[in-house]
Motif scaffolding. Sequence first.
Motif, short mmCIF file in Angstrom:
data_model
loop_
_atom_site.label_atom_id
_atom_site.label_comp_id
_atom_site.label_asym_id
_atom_site.label_seq_id
_atom_site.Cartn_x
_atom_site.Cartn_y
_atom_site.Cartn_z
N SER A 105 -19.06 1.09 -5.90
CA SER A 105 -19.14 -0.13 -6.71
C SER A 105 -17.85 -0.93 -6.57
CB SER A 105 -19.37 0.21 -8.18
OG SER A 105 -20.59 0.89 -8.36
N ALA A 106 -17.99 -2.24 -6.44
CA ALA A 106 -16.83 -3.13 -6.31
C ALA A 106 -17.16 -4.47 -6.92
CB ALA A 106 -16.43 -3.29 -4.84
N ARG A 107 -16.11 -5.27 -7.11
CA ARG A 107 -16.31 -6.59 -7.71
C ARG A 107 -17.06 -7.50 -6.74
NH1 ARG A 107 -11.59 -7.24 -9.05
NH2 ARG A 107 -11.78 -6.68 -11.24
N SER A 108 -16.65 -7.50 -5.47
CA SER A 108 -17.27 -8.37 -4.47
C SER A 108 -17.19 -7.69 -3.11
CB SER A 108 -16.54 -9.72 -4.41
OG SER A 108 -15.24 -9.57 -3.84
N GLU A 109 -17.85 -8.30 -2.13
CA GLU A 109 -17.81 -7.75 -0.77
C GLU A 109 -16.39 -7.70 -0.24
OE1 GLU A 109 -19.97 -8.52 3.56
OE2 GLU A 109 -20.33 -9.88 1.89
N MET A 110 -15.58 -8.69 -0.58
CA MET A 110 -14.20 -8.73 -0.12
C MET A 110 -13.34 -7.63 -0.74
SD MET A 110 -13.34 -12.81 -0.07
CE MET A 110 -11.64 -12.46 0.38
N ASP A 111 -13.81 -7.03 -1.83
CA ASP A 111 -13.05 -5.99 -2.52
C ASP A 111 -13.44 -4.58 -2.10
OD1 ASP A 111 -11.36 -7.53 -4.45
OD2 ASP A 111 -13.31 -8.26 -5.10
N ILE A 112 -14.33 -4.44 -1.14
CA ILE A 112 -14.73 -3.10 -0.67
C ILE A 112 -13.61 -2.56 0.22
CG2 ILE A 112 -16.40 -1.74 0.61
CD1 ILE A 112 -18.49 -3.87 -0.05
N LYS A 148 2.89 22.62 1.10
CA LYS A 148 3.34 22.54 -0.29
C LYS A 148 4.82 22.19 -0.33
CE LYS A 148 2.07 23.40 -4.65
NZ LYS A 148 0.93 22.73 -5.30
N GLY A 149 5.18 21.44 -1.37
CA GLY A 149 6.60 21.18 -1.60
C GLY A 149 7.00 19.75 -1.29
N GLU A 150 8.30 19.54 -1.25
CA GLU A 150 8.86 18.21 -1.01
C GLU A 150 9.05 17.99 0.49
OE1 GLU A 150 13.11 16.32 -2.15
OE2 GLU A 150 11.83 16.81 -3.88
N ILE A 151 8.73 16.79 0.94
CA ILE A 151 8.85 16.47 2.36
C ILE A 151 9.31 15.03 2.53
CG2 ILE A 151 6.41 15.81 2.51
CD1 ILE A 151 6.43 16.88 5.41
N GLU A 152 10.15 14.80 3.53
CA GLU A 152 10.58 13.44 3.85
C GLU A 152 9.63 12.88 4.90
OE1 GLU A 152 14.70 10.92 4.56
OE2 GLU A 152 14.62 13.04 5.14
N LEU A 153 9.14 11.67 4.66
CA LEU A 153 8.15 11.04 5.51
C LEU A 153 8.70 9.75 6.12
CD1 LEU A 153 5.04 11.37 3.17
CD2 LEU A 153 5.66 12.89 5.05
N VAL A 154 8.14 9.38 7.25
CA VAL A 154 8.47 8.11 7.90
C VAL A 154 7.20 7.27 7.94
CG1 VAL A 154 9.26 6.98 10.01
CG2 VAL A 154 10.22 9.18 9.35
N CYS A 155 7.31 6.01 7.52
CA CYS A 155 6.16 5.10 7.59
C CYS A 155 5.92 4.72 9.05
CB CYS A 155 6.41 3.86 6.74
SG CYS A 155 5.02 2.69 6.75
N SER A 156 4.74 5.04 9.56
CA SER A 156 4.43 4.77 10.96
C SER A 156 3.55 3.54 11.15
CB SER A 156 3.75 5.98 11.59
OG SER A 156 2.56 6.32 10.88
N ARG A 157 2.85 3.13 10.11
CA ARG A 157 1.95 1.98 10.23
C ARG A 157 1.50 1.54 8.85
NH1 ARG A 157 -2.39 4.19 12.81
NH2 ARG A 157 -4.08 3.67 11.36
N ILE A 158 1.18 0.26 8.70
CA ILE A 158 0.62 -0.26 7.46
C ILE A 158 -0.61 -1.08 7.82
CG2 ILE A 158 0.98 -1.67 5.40
CD1 ILE A 158 3.99 -1.13 5.69
N ASP A 159 -1.76 -0.69 7.29
CA ASP A 159 -3.01 -1.41 7.54
C ASP A 159 -3.46 -2.14 6.28
OD1 ASP A 159 -3.05 -0.33 10.08
OD2 ASP A 159 -4.41 1.31 9.55
N SER A 160 -3.75 -3.42 6.41
CA SER A 160 -4.29 -4.19 5.30
C SER A 160 -5.79 -3.94 5.22
CB SER A 160 -4.00 -5.68 5.50
OG SER A 160 -4.61 -6.45 4.48
N GLN A 161 -6.27 -3.52 4.04
CA GLN A 161 -7.69 -3.23 3.85
C GLN A 161 -8.42 -4.37 3.15
OE1 GLN A 161 -8.81 -0.82 5.45
NE2 GLN A 161 -7.09 0.59 5.72
N THR A 162 -7.81 -4.93 2.11
CA THR A 162 -8.34 -6.11 1.42
C THR A 162 -7.15 -6.99 1.07
OG1 THR A 162 -8.16 -5.30 -0.86
CG2 THR A 162 -10.11 -4.61 0.38
#
Length: 362
Positions: free
Chosen positions: A165-172, A21-35
Motif C-alpha cells: 500500500s502506498a499514497r500514489s504510484e510515485m511513492d512505491i 554480529k557486532g560493530e562494523i565500519e562501513l564504506v558507502c559504495s553507492r546511493i540509489d534514488s528510489q522515489t
Amino acid sequence: MSTNSKQIVSADLFSATPWEKGEIELVCSRIDSQTHDVNTYWFRGIEATRFHFKPGQFVTLKLEIDGKPVYRSYTISSSPSRPYALGITIKQIPGGVVSNWLAENLKKGDKITAMGPEGQFNCIDTSAEKCLLLSAGSGITPMLSISQWLLDTAPENADIQFIHSARSEMDIICHWLLDDMAAKHANFQTEFVLEQEALCSAWSGLLDQDKLQAICPDWKTRNWFVCGPEGYMKAVKKMASDLGLPEGQYFEESFGGPQLEAAPVAVEEDTAKETTSFSLNVTNHGKLVQISEDQTILEALEKEGLPIIGACRQGICGSCKVTSSTAEVTSTSDVSLTPAEKEQGAFLACCSTLKSDGEMVL
C-alpha cells in the motif's frame, strides 16, 4: 565520518570475512534514488566482507551529528543471498534528524559505523515459503529482503503474494525491483493498493477485506508478514482477527512514523507538580541517577551523558536493552526481549519507568 577507504577488487571477495554480529565500519559504495524522498544506501566493509543476517532484520547506525552521538535503527533491504553489499533503504521524514542528514550529507566513499544485526521479524525463524507479505510505505523494506532471499535460494519452493500500500504510484519504493521479480518468477505475485488513482494496474483506496480476498483468496493457508505505520498495522491486525486467521500465522514488525526520527528533546520539569523519584546506581560508571516516576530510564541516562543507545525509542529495536536484578520497573513494551532475558531482569530503557531504587551496569 571519514572518506579514505581501501579499494576492494572482486578477487578479495572470494575470501571475504563474514560479519554476523557486532560493530562494523562501513564504506558507502553507492546511493540509489528510489522515489522523490527515498534513497537506498549501499555499503561494503573496509576490508572484504560477507554480510550474514536473517532477511527482515535491522542494523543500528552510529552517527555523529552536530557534535552529538545519534543512533537510528533501519531494516536491511538487501538480501544475505547477495552478501557482499549491505543495502539500507531510508525515507526522508519531515524534521527527521538522521534521514535528512543522510540525504544531505552522505556520499560515496564516506565511512559510517553500524551495529547489529538484530530483530526477531525474519523469514528464517518463521516459515515463509508460502506467505502473504503486507506492507505500507517504508514498511516495504524487510519485505524486499525476504522476497529476494526466498527467490534467490529456493525459487521452486517459494509461493509469495505481496500486497503493498502506498499514497500514489510515485511513492512505491523499489517499484522496478518488484516488477522485475514478478516478471522472472511466476510464483511471485504483486499487487498495489494506492490511495490516489494511478495509471498503473492498481487497486484504489485502502486495503480492506474485500480487496484482500479478491487478491489472495487462499490467505488462510499462508503465513502473514506485516510491516507499516502504526495505523496500517492496527487495521491489518484487526482484519486478520475478523477473518479468523490463526494467531500462529500472523507476524508483524512494528514500524514507527515521524516520531522515530524526532530528535531527543529535554523537557523541563514542572516544579509545581510533585513527583516521586528513585535512585538508580550505575555502578560501572560511578553515577547515582535520580529518575522521576514520569521519566523514562533512557531519558534519565541520556541526560546524565551515560553511554546508552536509543535508536527507535518505541520499544521495538531493542538497542536500549539493559538489565537490573534489583530495580523494579514498569514497561510498556518488551517485544524484542526473549523469555530468558526477561527472567534475568532485562528491560527496554526507552519504554520503562523506575518504581524503586536499584543498581545496574551499562
